[in-house]
Structures are given as C-alpha cells and as structure tokens.
Design an enzyme around this catalytic site. Structure first.
Site, mmCIF file in Angstrom:
data_model
loop_
_atom_site.group_PDB
_atom_site.id
_atom_site.type_symbol
_atom_site.label_atom_id
_atom_site.label_comp_id
_atom_site.label_asym_id
_atom_site.label_seq_id
_atom_site.Cartn_x
_atom_site.Cartn_y
_atom_site.Cartn_z
ATOM 1 N N LYS A 118 0.824 -1.204 0.000
ATOM 2 C CA LYS A 118 0.000 0.000 0.000
ATOM 3 C C LYS A 118 0.870 1.271 0.000
ATOM 4 C CE LYS A 118 -4.092 -2.251 0.844
ATOM 5 N NZ LYS A 118 -3.855 -3.551 1.369
HETATM 6 C C1 LIG Z 1 -4.567 -4.730 0.976
HETATM 7 C C2 LIG Z 1 -3.795 -6.002 1.010
HETATM 8 C C3 LIG Z 1 -4.093 -7.058 0.129
HETATM 9 C C4 LIG Z 1 -5.258 -7.006 -0.832
HETATM 10 O O1 LIG Z 1 -5.128 -6.013 -1.801
HETATM 11 P P1 LIG Z 1 -6.398 -5.514 -2.647
HETATM 12 O O2 LIG Z 1 -5.910 -4.375 -3.441
HETATM 13 O O3 LIG Z 1 -7.423 -5.109 -1.624
HETATM 14 O O4 LIG Z 1 -6.862 -6.658 -3.442
HETATM 15 C C5 LIG Z 1 -3.266 -8.171 0.153
HETATM 16 N N1 LIG Z 1 -2.240 -8.271 1.018
HETATM 17 C C6 LIG Z 1 -1.932 -7.289 1.893
HETATM 18 C C7 LIG Z 1 -0.782 -7.469 2.803
HETATM 19 C C8 LIG Z 1 -2.694 -6.123 1.912
HETATM 20 O O5 LIG Z 1 -2.399 -5.144 2.782
#
Ligand SMILES: *Cc1c(COP(=O)(O)O)cnc(C)c1O
Length: 466
Positions: free
Chosen positions: A111
């Site tokens: 993220k």
């Molecule tokens: C947010 C997240 C996901 C999922 O990602 P999306 O974009 O919601 O599909 C997978 N793994 C981790 C560690 C995350 O923080």
C-alpha cells in the site's frame, strides 16, 4: 486523459479532480476514458529504472500535471532510498518462483507504493490552491491501507485523515502502526463491526454530497484511481525483470486479492501491453472473487476471519471497475448489474464459448492450512519467509490447477514481521521480526471507538474539524 464514472453521471474531469473526488459523485467509480496502448514502447521501457518507468506510465494518466512537476514528485517518492529501501519493487527468485517484494516502504506493505505518491499529490494540489482548499480524508482499512495512508499524509498541511478499522479484527501490529502516530492531523476510529461495515460507512458518507462538499471529503482507498494508477507501474517493472532473468517472452502473475485493487492494476497493465500472459487471482476463504472467476456468479456471503486479514472482504469495491469494462463500457448495463447486486446480494455474467469467465484471469482460493503450509514449506526449503497474504498467492500458484509453462511472478504484499502470529503458527518459530515494528511496542496509542453507525462517524468528523 479525462476521467468518467462507471455509472455515467459525471462529466469528464482531469486526474487532479479525480484524485480529489475519490468516489465518483454519482456513487460509481472513476475510470480513465481510454486505456493507453504502450506495446510499441516496451523495448525502451525495459532499460529504465523503477522511478523512470513510473514516470512514463503515470504521465499517460496524469496529463494535467506538467512533466517537470511530475518527474520531481515521482523521483522524490520512488528514487529516495530513505522511503523505499533499497527500491520500491525488487524481484527475488526462490526455487522456480519469483517474488515481487512490494514491502520495502515505510509501513511494509504494498500500500505504501501508491499512498506515498498520493500523499504528495494531495499536498501539491492543495498548496497550488494557495491554502484555500482543505481535505478531510475518510478511509476504511482492513489493516494495511490505514497505516500506509496515515504515513503518506501525516503532518502534511491542509489535510486531516480519519481512518476507520474494524475493532479487534486487525492485528496488534497493524493497530500499533496506525495508533502510535502522534501527528495532530491523524484520527483513528475503531468501528464495532467488520471491514465491510467500515467500507459501507465510508461509501454512505462519501455518497452524501452535501456532507462531502461541506467537509471536503477525500478518499485514499483504492476507489481513488490514483492508487490503481501507481500500482500499474510494478507490473511492468516486475514482468521486465523476470523476462530479463529467464528469457521468457511473458510471465504469469499471481495476485492475492481482497478489494480487487491490486489485481485491477495488473489487469490495466496487461491491457496496456505489459508482457503478462495471465493473472492468477488468489483469495483466502473469503472466496467470492475466485468463485466468480470460476462460475460467473458473484454472491455475497458471510465474512470469515482468516490468517490473511487484509483480504477478509466480501464486497470488493474495485470490482465495479472490472464489471464496467466487461459490459463494454456500457454505463446503463453496469447500473443494472449494481442494482441487481444491491437488491439480491448476487449477480451473474455469461461464460464465454470455452466455458470460462475471462481468459485473462484464473482464480483459486487457499484455506488456513494451505496458507500455513505455503509459509512453512517456503521457509524450510529455501529459508525465505513470506507473509500470510503472499502465502495465499503462493499456495494457489503452486496448485496443479494453475500449472503453466511460463515463469510465475508472485506479488509479495507485506513483510512477514507484520504478521508474527501467522508465522509462528506456520513454522513453530518466532522468526518474523523487524526493528521498526519491534520499536512500536512501548509507544502510546490514540484511537476513538465508535458504534457501527454512519451518524456517529459523521458527528465525530464534524466535531473534530469544527
Ligand atoms: C490490501 C492487502 C491485500 C489485498 O489487496 P487488494 O488491493 O485489496 O486486493 C493483500 N495483502 C496485503 C498485505 C494487503 O495489505
């Protein structure tokens, strides 16, 4: 490039306006009016570093930001080893698998890659208004978006951030990463409900246009197109890297999915011409998306708590963007589908002649044992530790149903030290540590607990911003 809503009721707007609008004002999601084709440029792009590829990709979407400004924003984000150490998206070969490590940023999940840039975008746009504009960000997090978004905007002028998480349903470390941030513009809210409840509150407040305007409400969830845009970049850099190592013409990319955000970025990259032959979608036991890609039916069930909590989601907000393209960009057909989903909790699409939903996307799911087994095996055979979300992807990629000739790149979404309990359960050893995470243990925390109620959140925001 202009942006329109999947539901067809927003006049075309620029990227800057799309970034500030977040959720489209008609309740849909903003999408670019066209998808650029870059296939003729790949031979040049292959020679570039991450920040340079980011510049080339993002300038196609951010045509309202002058190249000079954009280059500075992007190199200040991705070219700084103090932010992404050593780089934003290195590839590591482990056995015959490749991992795209997206957790070298400050909060150690993928993220950070989009949210470090988005925080700088917001600041740039607000300061260009001469301090006239303010922004109150309202977000919902299943764990990792929260800390990454908070880190992206903490201390930045003109911005307050209100981040909701489901009380007691995120890991202790994720909780500390958000609630130990001391900056006065950061407001954590624990909602007594699930992540889907948090997302619903966010959607209803963002859908209340009067409130949205009065509070200058903005979004950092992947409903904000800038998130998806920034994530497209690493599908290019990652597939180039695997090609360089293996000589393969194209790669398969396995993506652990919750909100369909990350994989949607992969889908855009594929449509733009990245050398990706297939996306392998991986879910945990919240398998609504993998069921959809195997049967054509999208039906909302109960949320299960799993060892991969960032994917404990039933209503995948970005899925609407995918459905929009699937209807051939037909807003009224999309509106009908969304209405059917809202009324009945389910929708169906036609399978193609070969009986598949989408030839570009394969899907599978992994349960608790599969996740733990993938972590254990990867650690015992190769000494390489992966987090439970990445393990979900690895378990699906390794299953016989998804065997293929081409090399596979697994998207590695978080540092294992964020999920020490899962690592302990899987390996029997307390081996997942990181000094930055251990250092959070003794810091004071701040968090407001609120009922699962939109009005309570609205009042809290109004009270806080005055
Ligand atoms: C947010 C997240 C996901 C999922 O990602 P999306 O974009 O919601 O599909 C997978 N793994 C981790 C560690 C995350 O923080």
């Amino acid at each position: 490039m202009k942006y329109i809503s999947t539901r067809g009721q927003v006049e075309p707007i620029t990227l800057k306006d799309a970034v500030m609008m977040g959720l489209a004002n008609d309740g849909g999601l903003l999408v670019p009016q066209s998808i650029p084709d870059v296939s003729s440029r790949l031979d040049d792009w292959r020679k570039l570093g991450y920040a340079e590829i980011a510049f080339e990709v993002i300038r196609l979407f951010a045509t309202d930001i002058p190249d000079g400004d954009l280059r500075e924003l992007i190199s200040g984000t991705y070219g700084d080893a103090k932010i992404f150490n050593p780089s934003p998206a290195p590839v590591t070969a482990v056995g015959d698998m490749f991992f795209l490590e997206l957790w070298h940023g400050p909060t150690m999940s993928f993220k950070d890659i989009a949210l470090q840039l988005l925080g700088r975008f917001f600041e740039r746009i607000l300061s260009a208004s001469g301090g006239e504009k303010r922004l109150n960000i309202l977000g919902a997090t299943s764990g990792d978006t929260g800390s990454a978004a908070i880190c992206g905007v903490r201390g930045r002028g003109g911005i307050d951030i209100f981040m909701m998480h489901p009380a007691g349903r995120i890991s202790e470390i994720q909780h500390r990463q958000m609630t130990t941030v001391p900056d006065a513009n950061v407001h954590n809210i624990a909602i007594e409900g699930s992540f889907d409840d948090c997302q619903q509150i966010m959607k209803s407040l963002a859908g209340d246009l009067q409130f949205k305007r009065a509070c200058s409400l903005g979004a950092v969830n992947s409903v904000n197109f800038a998130r998806v845009m920034a994530q497209i970049v690493y599908y290019f850099s990652g597939s180039f890297e695997v090609r360089k190592t293996t000589g393969a013409e194209s790669v398969r990319v396995c993506v652990p999915t919750g909100n369909f955000g990350d994989i949607l970025a992969g889908w855009y990259a594929m449509k733009m011409g990245a050398p990706i032959s297939k996306l392998i979608l991986a879910t945990n036991e919240n398998d609504i998306l993998s069921r959809f890609f195997n049967t054509g039916e999208y039906s909302i069930g109960q949320v299960h708590q799993t060892p991969a909590p960032a994917m404990d989601i039933q209503v995948a907000s970005n899925f609407e963007r995918y459905l929009y393209y699937r209807t051939g960009c037909d807003c009224s057909a999309l509106c009908d589908m969304m209405k059917e989903l809202a009324d009945t909790g389910a929708l169906r699409v036609e399978l193609d002649r070969d009986g598949v939903v989408d030839p570009d996307i394969e899907a599978g799911s992994a349960n608790r044992e599969d996740i733990f087994a993938a972590i254990r095996e990867c650690y015992e055979r190769y000494g390489y530790l992966i987090d439970p979300h990445t393990a979900c992807g690895l378990a699906v990629a390794n299953s016989p149903a998804h065997a293929g000739e081409e090399p596979t790149l697994c998207i590695s979404t978080a540092h294992p030290a964020k999920f020490p309990d899962a690592i302990l359960a899987a390996t029997g050893r307390d081996v997942a540590h990181h000094p930055a995470i251990d250092a959070l243990k003794d810091l004071p925390t701040r968090c407001e607990v609120l009922p699962n109620d939109t009005g309570a959140v609205r009042d809290f925001i109004l009270r806080t911003v005055g």
